[in-house]
Write a protein that holds these residues in place. Structure first.
Motif, PDB file in Angstrom:
ATOM      1  N   PRO A   1       0.826  -1.217   0.000  1.00 27.49           N
ATOM      2  CA  PRO A   1       0.000   0.000   0.000  1.00 27.49           C
ATOM      3  C   PRO A   1       0.856   1.262   0.000  1.00 27.49           C
ATOM      4  O   PRO A   1       1.720   1.440   0.867  1.00 27.49           O
ATOM      5  N   GLU A   2       0.608   2.126  -0.977  1.00 26.50           N
ATOM      6  CA  GLU A   2       1.391   3.352  -1.108  1.00 26.50           C
ATOM      7  C   GLU A   2       1.191   4.252   0.105  1.00 26.50           C
ATOM      8  O   GLU A   2       0.120   4.309   0.692  1.00 26.50           O
ATOM      9  N   GLY A   3       2.259   4.951   0.451  1.00 25.95           N
ATOM     10  CA  GLY A   3       2.197   5.892   1.553  1.00 25.95           C
ATOM     11  C   GLY A   3       2.250   5.244   2.924  1.00 25.95           C
ATOM     12  O   GLY A   3       1.997   5.912   3.934  1.00 25.95           O
ATOM     13  N   THR A   4       2.553   3.959   2.983  1.00 24.75           N
ATOM     14  CA  THR A   4       2.633   3.231   4.259  1.00 24.75           C
ATOM     15  C   THR A   4       3.975   2.505   4.355  1.00 24.75           C
ATOM     16  O   THR A   4       4.703   2.380   3.365  1.00 24.75           O
ATOM     17  N   ASP A   5       4.264   2.000   5.569  1.00 23.57           N
ATOM     18  CA  ASP A   5       5.420   1.125   5.750  1.00 23.57           C
ATOM     19  C   ASP A   5       4.982  -0.334   5.866  1.00 23.57           C
ATOM     20  O   ASP A   5       5.697  -1.162   6.417  1.00 23.57           O
TER      21      ASP A   5
END
Length: 466
Positions: free
Chosen positions: A179-183
């Protein structure tokens, strides 16, 4: 095969037991608005609930949860966890289990939210028969069970990655991404533009509702999934049986119509932390109350909480975050409109951050925390003035002659509950403009008020019932 039978009676919590050749099935009457008005919800972290970390050890204690007013158990994900890219630590500099020496890798159990198969049970917790026993025991005790569902992503071992890579979000090189924008590097992002994936997701949800007797779903990061999926899925699920749907989200649109029954009071939770730390004051509480009234419809339900699995593991235990204000903030979470949450260990005064990717355990000694939750749960269950569902009791914040003292009253059908609280670390004296006989609820003492002066010690609160 585990077969369920619907018990369509009006009386809430009525139980029907049906014997089959394979298993004794226990069904509750359908979830009702009355249940939602008075319920306490309990988040069960099976891995950390006991030293054994099994369904069976949790099942033994379900009858005790009735003492706390619990009417809904939310089970954190019970599905198998992926081995590939299994997390060992969190944060931006997180590591995988495979980053450690081989003899250390076994202690890293990974995130519950990195699901390998939506229709199987994590063997760490037991068997499907153990799970069924848990559900039956809850139903026998008049408690509903909802599953933590993970619709936004899967673990890297999920079969869809092999059979249907088009089910996932891909970069320009055609590689599946997290998921983009996450770690969240231990999971693969699902592509909701793919209609076939949506159909399979709904089928997997339906399995637990229809075949395993589950009463609803708590949907992880529901706001990150397109709203039109929920508009597609939830009506289909509700057509199959009466269910309770909880969104891990704040967005009011997810509560529209017949979508989710309840969302998170995230803003309220952050406000309670800030009030406890002196970063916000009672005027900010008043602003929040008005904002909720404006943003949400009258029949929307918010879940109030001072802790949960994310808050405990990543931001700190209740005492760590709220200090001496902890008990007052707990009382606020029960008296405010909505449904209060208890997280595993909170009832035993859990005072440390539970490990998220490794085995840990909660304390199991009853003390002040248990007693407070028992009293607050009984008040929530039985007094209409704390109704917090689709037909909420009226709420009114009244000014006192002291800016540090809250006077907050809920009323319904001739019943009233008033919370008086000192939101400071100094003693506060004020005038309480009330006349008559009341019950000082937490002390279980009658008190006669006559527009008198009263002093509350730092962070002290009282609950008066008419």
């Amino acid at each position: 095969m585990f077969v369920t039978f619907s018990c369509k009676q009006d009386k809430a919590n009525q139980v029907e037991t049906v014997e089959t050749e394979d298993v004794e099935v226990v069904e509750l009457a359908p979830m009702s608005d009355d249940v939602m008005e008075t319920a306490v919800i309990y988040e069960a972290n099976i891995r950390q609930y006991s030293p054994e970390g099994t369904f069976d050890e949790f099942t033994k204690d379900i009858p005790q949860l009735k003492e706390l007013g619990v009417k809904i158990i939310w089970l954190m994900p019970v599905f198998p966890i992926s081995e590939t890219k299994r997390k060992a630590t969190g944060g931006e500099d997180s590591k995988f289990a495979s980053d450690f020496p081989e003899d250390e890798q076994g202690k890293y159990l990974g995130s519950y939210y990195a699901v390998t198969d939506f229709t199987k049970i994590n063997p760490e917790f037991g068997t499907i028969e153990d799970f069924r026993k848990l559900v039956n025991t809850a139903h026998e005790n008049g408690i509903y069970v909802i599953l933590d569902w993970v619709p936004n992503h899967t673990g890297w071992d999920h079969e869809w990655l092999k059979t249907n890579p088009e089910y996932y979000t891909q970069n320009e090189q055609g590689e599946v991404i997290h998921p983009e924008g996450t770690d969240w590097t231990d999971v693969a992002d699902l592509n909701y533009d793919n209609q076939e994936m949506r159909i399979e997701m709904i089928e997997d949800m339906s399995y637990w509702l229809n075949e395993e007797g589950v009463d609803g779903l708590r949907c992880d990061v529901a706001g990150s999934v397109p709203t039109d999926f929920w508009e597609q899925a939830i009506p289909q699920l509700r057509n199959q049986k009466d269910i309770f749907m909880l969104a891990e989200a704040w967005e009011p649109e997810l509560l529209k119509g017949d979508l989710f029954d309840m969302a998170y009071a995230w803003d309220g939770h952050h406000l309670l932390n800030d009030l406890a730390n002196g970063d916000k004051n009672l005027e900010d509480l008043n602003v929040y109350i008005n904002k909720v009234s404006n943003d949400y419809e009258d029949d929307d339900i918010l879940m109030n909480f001072i802790t949960n699995h994310d808050e405990n593991s990543w931001n700190g235990a209740v005492k760590e975050r709220m200090g001496d204000a902890s008990q007052l903030m707990l009382a606020v979470s029960y008296v405010m409109p909505g449904m209060p949450l208890i997280y595993s260990g909170q009832e035993y005064g859990l005072d440390h951050r539970l490990l998220f990717f490794e085995k840990d355990s909660i304390p199991k000694t009853k003390g002040v925390a248990w007693d407070d939750l028992k009293k607050l749960g009984a008040l929530k269950n039985t007094n209409p003035a704390l109704n917090g569902g689709k037909q909420k009791a009226t709420a009114l914040q009244l000014e006192t002659d002291n800016v540090n003292v809250l006077k907050y009253t809920r009323t319904k059908d001739g019943n009233s509950v008033t919370l008086l609280g000192n939101f400071s670390n100094e003693p506060q004296t004020f005038t309480i403009e009330e006349e008559g006989e009341f019950l000082d609820y937490m002390a279980d003492e009658k008190i006669v008020l006559n527009n008198q002066s009263m002093t509350l010690q730092p962070w002290e609160y009282k609950i008066f019932v008419n």
